[in-house]
Design a protein around this motif. Structure first.
Motif, PDB file in Angstrom:
ATOM      1  N   GLU A  52       0.833  -1.207   0.000  1.00 46.53           N
ATOM      2  CA  GLU A  52       0.000   0.000   0.000  1.00 46.53           C
ATOM      3  C   GLU A  52       0.856   1.241   0.000  1.00 46.53           C
ATOM      4  O   GLU A  52       0.487   2.268   0.539  1.00 46.53           O
ATOM      5  N   SER A  53       2.010   1.142  -0.583  1.00 44.55           N
ATOM      6  CA  SER A  53       2.947   2.270  -0.569  1.00 44.55           C
ATOM      7  C   SER A  53       2.467   3.419  -1.440  1.00 44.55           C
ATOM      8  O   SER A  53       3.049   4.497  -1.434  1.00 44.55           O
ATOM      9  N   THR A  54       1.394   3.183  -2.151  1.00 46.28           N
ATOM     10  CA  THR A  54       0.922   4.222  -3.069  1.00 46.28           C
ATOM     11  C   THR A  54       0.059   5.281  -2.389  1.00 46.28           C
ATOM     12  O   THR A  54      -0.325   6.245  -3.002  1.00 46.28           O
ATOM     13  N   THR A  55      -0.265   5.054  -1.123  1.00 45.68           N
ATOM     14  CA  THR A  55      -1.126   6.016  -0.434  1.00 45.68           C
ATOM     15  C   THR A  55      -0.388   7.333  -0.220  1.00 45.68           C
ATOM     16  O   THR A  55       0.720   7.360   0.283  1.00 45.68           O
ATOM     17  N   LEU A  56      -1.007   8.411  -0.628  1.00 49.06           N
ATOM     18  CA  LEU A  56      -0.413   9.736  -0.451  1.00 49.06           C
ATOM     19  C   LEU A  56      -0.757  10.290   0.923  1.00 49.06           C
ATOM     20  O   LEU A  56      -1.442   9.653   1.714  1.00 49.06           O
ATOM     21  N   ASN A  57      -0.319  11.511   1.178  1.00 47.99           N
ATOM     22  CA  ASN A  57      -0.685  12.136   2.454  1.00 47.99           C
ATOM     23  C   ASN A  57      -2.194  12.354   2.516  1.00 47.99           C
ATOM     24  O   ASN A  57      -2.854  12.488   1.493  1.00 47.99           O
ATOM     25  N   ASP A  58      -2.671  12.469   3.729  1.00 49.11           N
ATOM     26  CA  ASP A  58      -4.106  12.711   3.924  1.00 49.11           C
ATOM     27  C   ASP A  58      -4.447  14.119   3.427  1.00 49.11           C
ATOM     28  O   ASP A  58      -3.701  15.041   3.641  1.00 49.11           O
ATOM     29  N   ASN A  59      -5.572  14.246   2.791  1.00 51.77           N
ATOM     30  CA  ASN A  59      -5.886  15.576   2.269  1.00 51.77           C
ATOM     31  C   ASN A  59      -7.138  16.203   2.861  1.00 51.77           C
ATOM     32  O   ASN A  59      -7.288  17.399   2.847  1.00 51.77           O
ATOM     33  N   THR A  60      -8.023  15.423   3.349  1.00 57.19           N
ATOM     34  CA  THR A  60      -9.213  16.035   3.936  1.00 57.19           C
ATOM     35  C   THR A  60      -9.452  15.469   5.329  1.00 57.19           C
ATOM     36  O   THR A  60      -9.370  14.270   5.539  1.00 57.19           O
ATOM     37  N   HIS A  61      -9.705  16.331   6.223  1.00 59.06           N
ATOM     38  CA  HIS A  61      -9.946  15.908   7.598  1.00 59.06           C
ATOM     39  C   HIS A  61     -11.336  16.342   8.027  1.00 59.06           C
ATOM     40  O   HIS A  61     -11.880  17.297   7.515  1.00 59.06           O
ATOM     41  N   GLU A  62     -11.831  15.603   8.979  1.00 60.80           N
ATOM     42  CA  GLU A  62     -13.151  15.953   9.493  1.00 60.80           C
ATOM     43  C   GLU A  62     -13.148  15.710  10.996  1.00 60.80           C
ATOM     44  O   GLU A  62     -12.579  14.719  11.460  1.00 60.80           O
TER      45      GLU A  62
ATOM     46  N   LEU B 464     -10.562  12.785  11.717  1.00 58.57           N
ATOM     47  CA  LEU B 464     -10.919  11.760  10.736  1.00 58.57           C
ATOM     48  C   LEU B 464     -10.415  12.148   9.353  1.00 58.57           C
ATOM     49  O   LEU B 464     -10.696  13.233   8.862  1.00 58.57           O
ATOM     50  N   VAL B 465      -9.671  11.213   8.761  1.00 62.95           N
ATOM     51  CA  VAL B 465      -9.256  11.410   7.370  1.00 62.95           C
ATOM     52  C   VAL B 465     -10.392  10.847   6.521  1.00 62.95           C
ATOM     53  O   VAL B 465     -10.400   9.680   6.146  1.00 62.95           O
ATOM     54  N   ALA B 466     -11.371  11.699   6.275  1.00 65.86           N
ATOM     55  CA  ALA B 466     -12.594  11.215   5.630  1.00 65.86           C
ATOM     56  C   ALA B 466     -12.328  10.686   4.231  1.00 65.86           C
ATOM     57  O   ALA B 466     -12.860   9.659   3.823  1.00 65.86           O
ATOM     58  N   ASN B 467     -11.483  11.409   3.503  1.00 67.38           N
ATOM     59  CA  ASN B 467     -11.120  10.983   2.151  1.00 67.38           C
ATOM     60  C   ASN B 467      -9.610  10.881   2.080  1.00 67.38           C
ATOM     61  O   ASN B 467      -8.914  11.902   2.036  1.00 67.38           O
ATOM     62  N   GLU B 468      -9.133   9.662   2.089  1.00 68.17           N
ATOM     63  CA  GLU B 468      -7.686   9.437   2.135  1.00 68.17           C
ATOM     64  C   GLU B 468      -7.141   9.306   0.710  1.00 68.17           C
ATOM     65  O   GLU B 468      -7.565   8.422  -0.037  1.00 68.17           O
ATOM     66  N   SER B 469      -6.226  10.187   0.353  1.00 63.67           N
ATOM     67  CA  SER B 469      -5.699  10.189  -1.018  1.00 63.67           C
ATOM     68  C   SER B 469      -4.802   8.996  -1.276  1.00 63.67           C
ATOM     69  O   SER B 469      -4.060   8.551  -0.400  1.00 63.67           O
TER      70      SER B 469
END
Lengths: 64, 716
Positions: A52-62, B464-469
């Protein structure tokens, strides 16, 4: 006392034998499938969850 | 050159299912504890019909199986499926419909079961409108899953996904076949099948609900999350494939082991036993594959609570799947069936395998999707030890209790008579063990509360990382030259689905077709007649109150049982029983011959016993049912019920439905008159009205076992 049970056992042998034959054929098929499978293929497939090394940084948080 | 695609994983749906898992887990376990306490302190029902054991026991099982474990499955599947396929879920809308639909079903169950709206089939108690809702939501789940599979960026389907596919297809088949019911009203229906056939379908379903709801999806989760937690691949991928195919093939045949020594045809019982024993091999193959995945990482197990949960959970799976086949041996089953042993066995699987794996996944997932670290490893470790201790304190008293029950029920003295002819002696003897069991459950629950706190603090510490890239190469459609044929199956989801379906259908069809089509498998008895309208209404009240949770109606062909209850049960006695009510547990005595000459009691005895069981049986743990004496019997559906039964093949004469209520009233008045003769009065000192529900249930109880004494068995 067990007359009822013996009566219900009609044809019992054929059901059991048929079931065992079906399973043995199936089992032999699966074993043949695995025997033909290359070791490196199995190793490659077993790595899928770890790949799963293709996962980028997190971009949206809630918030919670 | 392959194009790199960017996309997002949907973590919000994972979070939602995770929260639902925790909430319903707490609720389901609390209800379980409440039910357990009622088994030594009946007053814990608060004197309320809606919270009495017979009604909340199915609430507990449904909440734990379909709410706690169900949400845990969806949580685990939605996270792992996206990563294994390198694709976002097919449709956010379908994900939402799935989530909210499933929660609504759970709420509907939580409302209807305490109200007594139950079909009485174990683990399938919900009435037909909810069954339809389950079917629709299950289709939504499958649609979303297969849509994701079809849009994947990873060519090969990892073995975890095979287990998910098998789960989807098998649960769909099980649920549909076991839900053939004829509706009478919005919340009342009768099963299409009767007696032996109904029992076979129910336990084909019941056993495979354990197999394909509590086992295969969790094996899929194990094959994904354990390698992730241990950071090493599964020990043997080839073994996982062998595990998958042999497990799904064999499991489906094992259902009849729940019906050993019953009126089910002997050949079907033998098939159930043989395949149950064979089941040890794939089950242990899976367990060994799981445990050996952490080979070389045992030092991590010492430090990491998540791996601890995995290791003990998988070990519990191994223990339960060894014990299950052993319980399928006739000589072991003869002792263990109907006892607390089975309760202990089930809970090793549920608390150990499902519970501990769910906790492991929650502890692993929460920090991941909140982009933080676990709030407290120490608390998680404490939870692990509390959970393990809780399981031991639960299981050991249940095994002990089951052994004692089995032995006491069967013990003969030197005079050739039963040493404990009064059932209550056994009941009293095991009460301390039931108290210990509830202590075990409490310890387990305390651990769960620690987890709730730990997870809450973890979530609060992150976002929460709702949408994880993510990014991955687009899927290349063509097949590489020279690739072996057997790799094709690993990237053909439809083929996998069809093969899984064929594999699971073989066992079910071989067992069910002869039982349904060969008449000699269910010999009829000329003397067995349909229930009178009053008895039919009484039977429905028996179902409403969940009496089947504590009383069997199946006398096995053992001298210890025929001495205690009367002649053993025959298949032909149940041909008009929609549904069958054989039960699976004897917290109280068997009632199959309750109205027969050996056990016959007066109407007045039954009245007093139902209103206050201790007035007739000192130290009885049966709850009082005063509401039966207070509520009027609803006869508005009696005619519809007669019509429905005739549709199902019960030989009521044409037009009888128009006379049914008159016949019902006449029989009720006769019973009321007998109660008057016995000097029975209600709490206000008044004569008992023939309109009360209790009259109907007395009529039903007095009917049980009376047909068989009328004439010899006659095969039609």
């Amino acid at each position: 006392m067990f007359k009822q049970f013996l009566h219900g056992a009609e044809g019992m042998d054929q059901y059991l034998i048929f079931s065992m034959i079906v399973f043995m054929v199936f089992f032999a098929g699966v074993v043949a499938y695995l025997f033909l499978m290359k070791k490196e293929d199995a190793e490659e497939l077993s790595q899928i969850p770890l790949n799963e090394s293709t996962t980028l940084n997190d971009n949206t948080h809630e918030n919670v | 050159m392959t194009q790199i695609e960017q996309f997002n994983y949907d973590n919000k749906i994972v979070r939602n299912f995770g929260i639902a898992t925790v909430i319903w887990g707490v609720v389901g376990m609390l209800v379980g504890l409440w039910a357990a306490i009622q088994l030594y302190e009946p007053a814990a029902n608060l004197g309320n019909q809606f919270t009495t054991f017979g009604r909340i026991r199915p609430l507990h099982t449904n909440a734990v199986i379909f709410a706690f474990v169900g949400n845990a499955i969806f949580m685990g599947v939605y996270y792992s499926l996206q990563r294994l396929l390198k694709a976002r879920m097919f449709s956010d809308m379908l994900s939402k419909i799935h989530f909210w639909g499933w929660q609504l079903i759970i709420v509907a169950a939580a409302i209807t079961l305490p109200l007594g709206m139950t079909s009485s089939h174990e683990y399938a108690e919900l009435e037909w409108p909810i069954d339809i809702a389950i079917t629709l939501i299950w289709v939504v789940f499958g649609w979303n899953m297969f849509g994701t599979i079809l849009r994947r960026r990873e060519k090969h389907l990892y073995v975890a996904i095979w287990f998910y596919i098998a789960t989807f297809v098998t649960v769909a088949v099980l649920h549909i076949v076991n839900s053939f019911q004829l509706p009478i009203s919005l919340f009342k229906s009768y099963y299409w099948y009767a007696g032996v056939q109904d029992a076979l379908v129910q336990w084909w379903y019941g056993h495979n609900a354990v197999a394909f709801f509590l086992t295969t999806p969790f094996l899929g989760l194990m094959y994904y999350y354990l390698p992730k937690a241990a950071n090493r691949p599964v020990y043997s991928y080839k073994l996982s494939i062998l595990h998958f195919w042999t497990l799904i093939f064999i499991y489906i045949w094992a259902g009849p082991h729940h019906l050993l020594y019953t009126s089910l045809p002997d050949w079907a019982q033998s098939l159930g036993t043989v395949f149950s024993i064979m089941l040890i091999a794939p089950s242990w193959g899976g367990m060994i594959n799981g445990l050996l995945t952490v080979r070389g990482a045992w030092d991590k197990v010492r430090e990491d609570p998540i791996l601890k949960f995995f290791v003990v959970g998988i070990t519990a799976y191994g223990m339960a799947t060894l014990e299950g086949p052993l319980l399928s041996l006739r000589n072991v089953n003869a002792l263990a069936h109907y006892t607390d042993w089975i309760v202990g066995h089930v809970h090793v699987g549920a608390l150990g395998w499902n519970g501990l794996l769910t906790f492991a996944i929650l502890y692993w997932l929460a920090p991941k999707i909140y982009n933080t670290s676990l709030f407290s490893k120490k608390l998680a470790n404490t939870h692990f030890w509390l959970a393990t201790l809780g399981i031991i304190f639960y299981a050991v008293p249940m095994y002990w209790s089951g052994w004692e029950q089995g032995q006491m029920w069967k013990e003969f003295g030197v005079d050739g008579r039963l040493v404990y002819p009064e059932f209550i002696k056994t009941t009293i003897n095991i009460l301390p063990l039931h108290i210990m069991r509830s202590i075990g459950g409490t310890i387990y629950l305390i651990g769960v509360f620690l987890m709730v706190y730990n997870l809450w603090k973890t979530m609060k510490s992150g976002k929460l990382v709702a949408n994880e890239s993510a990014e991955a190469p687009a899927l290349v459609k063509e097949n590489p030259k020279g690739e072996y044929w057997h790799r094709v199956i690993e990237r053909k989801p439809t083929m996998l689905l069809i093969l899984s379906l064929i594999v699971i259908l073989i066992g079910g069809m071989v067992e069910m077709m002869p039982t349904f089509l060969v008449k000699s498998n269910v010999p009829t008895i000329a003397a067995v007649q349909p229930y009178t309208p009053l008895e039919l209404e009484g039977r429905d009240l028996y179902i409403r109150e969940g009496c089947v949770n504590c009383h069997s109606q199946m006398i096995r062909p053992f001298r210890s049982e025929t001495e205690r209850y009367g002649d053993y049960s025959k298949a032909g006695e149940f041909v008009y029983d929609h549904p069958f009510l054989w039960g699976s547990k004897r917290t109280g005595p068997d009632l199959a011959r309750e109205g027969g000459s050996k056990l016959k009691k007066s109407d007045g005895w039954h009245y007093s016993h139902l209103v206050d069981p201790t007035s007739m049986t000192d130290q009885s743990i049966m709850p009082p049912y005063p509401w039966l004496a207070e509520q009027d019997l609803n006869t508005s559906m009696t005619a519809s019920k007669i019509n429905a039964m005739r549709t199902l093949g019960v030989p009521y004469k044409e037009g009888f439905e128009n006379q049914a209520v008159d016949a019902l009233n006449k029989q009720a008045e006769e019973i009321a008159a007998r109660l008057k003769d016995e000097g029975i009065r209600d709490n206000d000192g008044l004569e008992i009205s023939s309109k009360k529900e209790i009259i109907a249930i007395i009529a039903y109880l007095q009917r049980l076992g009376t047909d068989i004494s009328k004439t010899e068995t006659a095969t039609n």
